[in-house]
Design a protein around this motif. Structure first.
Motif, PDB file in Angstrom:
ATOM      1  N   PRO A   1       0.813  -1.232   0.000  1.00  0.00           N
ATOM      2  CA  PRO A   1       0.000   0.000   0.000  1.00  0.00           C
ATOM      3  C   PRO A   1       0.840   1.273   0.000  1.00  0.00           C
ATOM      4  CG  PRO A   1      -0.838  -1.549   1.616  1.00  0.00           C
ATOM      5  CD  PRO A   1       0.461  -2.095   1.115  1.00  0.00           C
ATOM      6  N   ASN A   2       1.958   1.256   0.707  1.00  0.00           N
ATOM      7  CA  ASN A   2       2.835   2.421   0.757  1.00  0.00           C
ATOM      8  C   ASN A   2       3.447   2.688  -0.621  1.00  0.00           C
ATOM      9  OD1 ASN A   2       4.258   4.551   1.755  1.00  0.00           O
ATOM     10  ND2 ASN A   2       5.399   3.391   3.253  1.00  0.00           N
TER      11      ASN A   2
ATOM     12  N   ALA B   1      -8.398  12.021  -8.960  1.00  0.00           N
ATOM     13  CA  ALA B   1      -8.600  10.581  -8.786  1.00  0.00           C
ATOM     14  C   ALA B   1      -7.312   9.909  -8.313  1.00  0.00           C
ATOM     15  CB  ALA B   1      -9.077   9.959 -10.098  1.00  0.00           C
ATOM     16  N   CYS B   2      -6.182  10.337  -8.850  1.00  0.00           N
ATOM     17  CA  CYS B   2      -4.892   9.776  -8.414  1.00  0.00           C
ATOM     18  C   CYS B   2      -4.608  10.154  -6.965  1.00  0.00           C
ATOM     19  CB  CYS B   2      -3.768  10.275  -9.319  1.00  0.00           C
ATOM     20  SG  CYS B   2      -3.870   9.668 -11.006  1.00  0.00           S
ATOM     21  N   LEU B   3      -4.922  11.389  -6.595  1.00  0.00           N
ATOM     22  CA  LEU B   3      -4.723  11.809  -5.207  1.00  0.00           C
ATOM     23  C   LEU B   3      -5.644  11.042  -4.267  1.00  0.00           C
ATOM     24  CD1 LEU B   3      -4.336  15.658  -5.678  1.00  0.00           C
ATOM     25  CD2 LEU B   3      -2.548  14.006  -5.114  1.00  0.00           C
TER      26      LEU B   3
ATOM     27  N   VAL C   1      -6.436   6.583  -0.224  1.00  0.00           N
ATOM     28  CA  VAL C   1      -6.951   5.257   0.150  1.00  0.00           C
ATOM     29  C   VAL C   1      -5.795   4.318   0.494  1.00  0.00           C
ATOM     30  CG1 VAL C   1      -8.137   3.213  -0.761  1.00  0.00           C
ATOM     31  CG2 VAL C   1      -9.087   5.486  -1.151  1.00  0.00           C
ATOM     32  N   CYS C   2      -4.742   4.361  -0.296  1.00  0.00           N
ATOM     33  CA  CYS C   2      -3.579   3.503  -0.023  1.00  0.00           C
ATOM     34  C   CYS C   2      -2.947   3.856   1.315  1.00  0.00           C
ATOM     35  CB  CYS C   2      -2.551   3.637  -1.142  1.00  0.00           C
ATOM     36  SG  CYS C   2      -3.088   2.904  -2.694  1.00  0.00           S
ATOM     37  N   HIS C   3      -2.889   5.132   1.655  1.00  0.00           N
ATOM     38  CA  HIS C   3      -2.331   5.545   2.941  1.00  0.00           C
ATOM     39  C   HIS C   3      -3.213   5.068   4.092  1.00  0.00           C
ATOM     40  CE1 HIS C   3       1.201   7.760   1.813  1.00  0.00           C
ATOM     41  NE2 HIS C   3       0.527   8.525   0.975  1.00  0.00           N
ATOM     42  N   VAL C   4      -4.529   5.113   3.914  1.00  0.00           N
ATOM     43  CA  VAL C   4      -5.436   4.626   4.972  1.00  0.00           C
ATOM     44  C   VAL C   4      -5.239   3.123   5.185  1.00  0.00           C
ATOM     45  CG1 VAL C   4      -7.875   4.216   5.517  1.00  0.00           C
ATOM     46  CG2 VAL C   4      -7.141   6.451   4.698  1.00  0.00           C
ATOM     47  N   VAL C   5      -5.120   2.371   4.088  1.00  0.00           N
ATOM     48  CA  VAL C   5      -4.872   0.926   4.206  1.00  0.00           C
ATOM     49  C   VAL C   5      -3.550   0.675   4.923  1.00  0.00           C
ATOM     50  CG1 VAL C   5      -4.398  -1.169   2.873  1.00  0.00           C
ATOM     51  CG2 VAL C   5      -6.281   0.321   2.215  1.00  0.00           C
ATOM     52  N   ASP C   6      -2.525   1.439   4.568  1.00  0.00           N
ATOM     53  CA  ASP C   6      -1.218   1.302   5.205  1.00  0.00           C
ATOM     54  C   ASP C   6      -1.311   1.585   6.710  1.00  0.00           C
ATOM     55  OD1 ASP C   6       1.649   1.011   5.355  1.00  0.00           O
ATOM     56  OD2 ASP C   6       1.788   3.198   5.355  1.00  0.00           O
ATOM     57  N   LEU C   7      -2.007   2.657   7.081  1.00  0.00           N
ATOM     58  CA  LEU C   7      -2.147   2.987   8.503  1.00  0.00           C
ATOM     59  C   LEU C   7      -2.934   1.925   9.255  1.00  0.00           C
ATOM     60  CD1 LEU C   7      -2.766   6.827   8.379  1.00  0.00           C
ATOM     61  CD2 LEU C   7      -0.785   5.640   9.316  1.00  0.00           C
ATOM     62  N   ARG C   8      -3.973   1.385   8.635  1.00  0.00           N
ATOM     63  CA  ARG C   8      -4.749   0.326   9.293  1.00  0.00           C
ATOM     64  C   ARG C   8      -3.885  -0.912   9.535  1.00  0.00           C
ATOM     65  NH1 ARG C   8     -10.518   0.336   9.544  1.00  0.00           N
ATOM     66  NH2 ARG C   8     -10.274  -1.911   9.669  1.00  0.00           N
ATOM     67  N   GLN C   9      -3.037  -1.251   8.549  1.00  0.00           N
ATOM     68  CA  GLN C   9      -2.142  -2.392   8.716  1.00  0.00           C
ATOM     69  C   GLN C   9      -1.161  -2.142   9.858  1.00  0.00           C
ATOM     70  OE1 GLN C   9      -0.175  -3.056   4.991  1.00  0.00           O
ATOM     71  NE2 GLN C   9      -1.780  -4.431   4.240  1.00  0.00           N
ATOM     72  N   ARG C  10      -0.591  -0.962   9.883  1.00  0.00           N
ATOM     73  CA  ARG C  10       0.403  -0.656  10.916  1.00  0.00           C
ATOM     74  C   ARG C  10      -0.220  -0.605  12.304  1.00  0.00           C
ATOM     75  NH1 ARG C  10       5.282   2.065   8.661  1.00  0.00           N
ATOM     76  NH2 ARG C  10       4.993   2.020   6.409  1.00  0.00           N
TER      77      ARG C  10
END
Length: 82
Positions: free
Chosen positions: A30-31, A56-58, A63-72
């Protein structure tokens, strides 16, 4: 030209991460995808006539940062036992 070099650096980072951290690749994905989405947004912003896909890219990077934070944060909670 400079954005092309950014794409190359993202690709090299992905290859290096895969070689060094074979087991952690899914955790870092995700990062890396967030970085690629930010480079794509920059490319859209710098290319005349491509301003519409930039938000859309931003959004994809967010979304990718949110997934990364949830994983961490999930991993930190599991390590604490809570």
């Amino acid at each position: 030209m400079e954005v092309g070099l950014l794409w190359l650096s993202v690709a090299l980072l992905i290859v290096q991460t895969w070689r060094v951290h074979r087991g952690a690749g899914a955790v870092l994905l995700p990062n890396l995808l967030a970085g690629a989405a930010l480079v794509a947004a920059l490319r859209c912003a710098l290319t005349p006539g491509l301003l519409l896909p930039a938000p859309a890219c931003l959004g994809a990077a967010g979304v990718c940062h949110v997934v990364d934070l949830r994983q961490r944060l999930g991993g930190a909670r599991a390590a604490r036992g809570g």
